[in-house]
Design a protein around this motif. Structure first.
Motif, short mmCIF file in Angstrom:
data_model
loop_
_atom_site.label_atom_id
_atom_site.label_comp_id
_atom_site.label_asym_id
_atom_site.label_seq_id
_atom_site.Cartn_x
_atom_site.Cartn_y
_atom_site.Cartn_z
N VAL A 77 50.91 -33.67 -119.36
CA VAL A 77 51.27 -35.07 -118.71
C VAL A 77 50.25 -35.46 -118.07
N VAL A 78 49.28 -35.37 -116.70
CA VAL A 78 48.02 -35.54 -116.49
C VAL A 78 47.08 -36.36 -117.12
N GLU A 79 47.19 -35.72 -118.64
CA GLU A 79 46.38 -36.85 -119.28
C GLU A 79 46.66 -37.97 -119.19
N ARG A 80 48.43 -37.57 -119.70
CA ARG A 80 49.49 -39.55 -120.31
C ARG A 80 49.08 -39.99 -119.22
N VAL A 268 65.67 -27.89 -121.54
CA VAL A 268 64.33 -27.76 -122.04
C VAL A 268 63.78 -28.87 -122.81
N ILE A 269 64.21 -29.51 -123.37
CA ILE A 269 63.82 -30.93 -124.40
C ILE A 269 62.80 -32.23 -123.17
N GLY A 270 63.04 -32.01 -122.13
CA GLY A 270 61.99 -32.55 -120.81
C GLY A 270 61.04 -31.81 -119.99
N GLY A 271 60.94 -30.83 -121.20
CA GLY A 271 60.19 -29.61 -120.09
C GLY A 271 60.01 -29.50 -118.51
N GLY A 272 60.70 -30.53 -118.06
CA GLY A 272 61.00 -30.58 -116.26
C GLY A 272 60.57 -31.73 -116.00
N LEU A 273 60.70 -33.24 -117.13
CA LEU A 273 61.33 -34.36 -117.37
C LEU A 273 62.13 -34.37 -117.49
N PRO A 274 62.53 -35.45 -116.44
CA PRO A 274 63.84 -36.36 -116.49
C PRO A 274 64.44 -36.53 -118.10
N VAL A 275 64.40 -35.85 -118.77
CA VAL A 275 65.17 -35.93 -120.45
C VAL A 275 66.30 -36.36 -120.91
N GLY A 276 66.68 -36.64 -121.73
CA GLY A 276 68.30 -36.11 -122.43
C GLY A 276 68.29 -36.87 -123.84
N LEU A 305 55.74 -40.22 -119.78
CA LEU A 305 55.23 -38.32 -119.62
C LEU A 305 56.49 -37.78 -119.82
N ALA A 306 57.26 -38.26 -119.51
CA ALA A 306 58.39 -37.74 -119.93
C ALA A 306 58.57 -36.85 -121.78
N MET A 307 58.40 -37.62 -122.01
CA MET A 307 57.83 -37.58 -123.68
C MET A 307 56.52 -36.70 -123.90
N ALA A 308 55.71 -36.84 -123.20
CA ALA A 308 54.03 -35.61 -123.58
C ALA A 308 55.08 -34.72 -123.22
N ALA A 309 55.47 -35.20 -122.07
CA ALA A 309 56.04 -33.06 -121.23
C ALA A 309 57.12 -32.39 -122.25
N GLY A 310 57.99 -33.49 -123.02
CA GLY A 310 58.91 -32.34 -123.62
C GLY A 310 58.36 -32.46 -125.16
#
Ligand SMILES: *Cc1c(COP(=O)(O)O)cnc(C)c1O
Length: 429
Positions: A77-80, A268-276, A305-310
């Motif tokens: 996430v930080v890199e992205r 889980v698919i968002g790794g803690g970021l807002p994703v559905g 960011l969300a995709m990087a985490a997911g």
């Protein structure tokens, strides 16, 4: 433990945020007391504003299956973020996570990203209605599919905790298209389908329920629903927002071997970021705009960011399949330990568990549906247990209707501490 600073922060929050929280389940309304304000988290622990270290079983209500601040996810996430946080144009990263999800989950060809589980379920039902040309849907009492209008009919944990299963603001017009069935009761579903012949677009359910406590499907239930759908052209939607990438890399479809037509994801698919996300085979997904006629969109959908985490989260799970076995074992260990100390203290209880989902119900009867769950939750024992645990540094979800989520970051030492705390809390019941 002292929670003074949290109480002060809660007072301030209530002045400018309804109820002081941005999602009702975070309030302690059902269990009493003030919610705890968190400063930071690491692995299996939350650190609150009073400096308490808590072993926790909420895990952001599911997403943090590898524990908090998991380094590969945080690094990604930080890199992205350094390269820009949103473009509103396609990125290669979106294709990468879609390819990986399609590889991990059985029976899907395409997947569309959204920003929450609510959006995923809402869009899945619209797609089912567009695809079938039918308007009614069947949902089950006690199942939660997010807070969109069609679903706020006997909607599980959040709504149940606050005694408002049906929300004002949902029109009668919308409510009449949602047919309510009893979980784990195939005959009930058959009657509904028969009585509304030719009018039903989809049956949506949590294939393992997690929002009325954890309630696994009884043998033959999912298979029976599949058969009904095959015979009638109704689409079967598995809402795997909670179970997806948790009960197995391929979710309940993989774990129980039953196919759904549309899948919903979140947590889980968002790794803690807002994703559905929602997904299906080509025939159904190509009904979506811009290819097909069913409209669905999102300014921040597929956010980098969300995709990087997911992506990082899914890749970790994909590359380390032993994680699922490991958390299942930890959950089983916790189950046995809790059962033992509750028995020793003569506390009536029944524990439901599947994989890394577990819930403790304070009653003698088996909990298999909404009614039995509500009955066991009504005696006030959970609330005492909750506060007993909290005083001993264990943070459970503040509701008798919530599943406990086990993360891989929990050590056996953490589990032993939890069981010990449960023994102390049980003595006070
Ligand atoms: C959490 C949850 C949702 C809603 O997801 P949000 O991201 O909170 O909108 C939907 N379905 C199930 C099964 C859930 O557990």
């Amino acid at each position: 433990m002292i929670y003074k600073r949290s109480s002060e922060l809660f007072k301030e929050a209530q002045k400018v945020i309804p109820g002081g929280v941005n999602s009702p389940v975070r309030a302690f309304k059902a269990v009493g007391g003030d919610p705890i304000f968190i400063k930071k988290a690491e692995g299996a622990y939350l650190f609150d504003e009073d400096g308490n270290k808590l072993i926790e079983y909420i895990n952001s209500w599911g997403p943090m299956i590898l524990g908090h601040a998991h380094k590969p996810v945080v690094d990604a996430v930080v890199e992205r973020a350094k390269q820009g946080t949103s473009f509103g144009t396609p990125t290669g990263l979106e294709t990468k996570i879609a390819e990986l999800a399609v590889k991990m989950v059985p029976n899907i060809d395409k997947i569309r990203m959204v920003n929450s589980g609510t959006e995923a379920c809402m869009s899945a039902v619209r797609l089912a209605r567009g695809f079938t040309g039918k308007e009614k849907i069947i949902k089950f009492a006690g199942c939660y599919h997010g807070h969109s209008d069609s679903f706020l009919i006997q909607a599980g944990s959040g709504a149940m905790t606050f005694g408002m299963p049906n929300s004002p603001g949902v029109t009668r017009g919308t409510a009449k298209d949602t047919l309510l069935a009893k979980y784990n009761d195939l005959e009930n579903v058959k009657h509904l389908v028969e009585a509304n012949k030719g009018e039903i677009a989809c049956i949506i359910l949590e294939p393992v329920a997690g929002n009325m406590g954890c309630i696994p499907p009884v043998e033959g239930f999912l298979e029976g629903l599949r058969k009904i759908c095959d015979e009638t052209g109704i689409l079967l939607i598995f809402d795997e927002v909670m179970t997806g990438f948790r009960l197995a890399a391929g979710g309940v479809q993989e774990r129980m071997g039953v196919k759904a037509d549309i899948l919903c994801f979140g947590k889980v698919i968002g790794g803690g970021l807002p994703v559905g996300a929602f997904a299906a085979r080509n025939e159904i997904m190509d009904y979506l705009a811009p290819v097909g006629p069913v409209y669905q969109a999102g300014t921040l959908s597929g956010n980098p960011l969300a995709m990087a985490a997911g992506y990082t989260m899914l890749k970790e799970l994909h590359d380390n399949p032993n994680i699922f076995e490991s958390i299942d074992k930890k959950t089983e260990y916790l189950h046995k330990g809790l059962d033992k100390v509750l028995k020793e203290n003569h506390v009536p209880h029944s524990i439901n568990r599947i994989g890394s989902m577990i819930s403790v119900h304070f009653g003698e009867d088996a909990v298999t549906d909404f009614e039995s769950s509500a009955k066991s939750a009504s005696n006030g024992m959970f609330n005492k247990f909750f506060h007993g645990m909290l005083q001993n540094g264990i943070y459970l979800a503040p509701s008798a209707f919530e599943t406990w989520f086990i993360s891989e970051a929990l050590t056996y030492d953490d589990l032993d501490k939890t069981i010990e705390a449960a023994g102390i809390a049980a003595k006070e019941l």
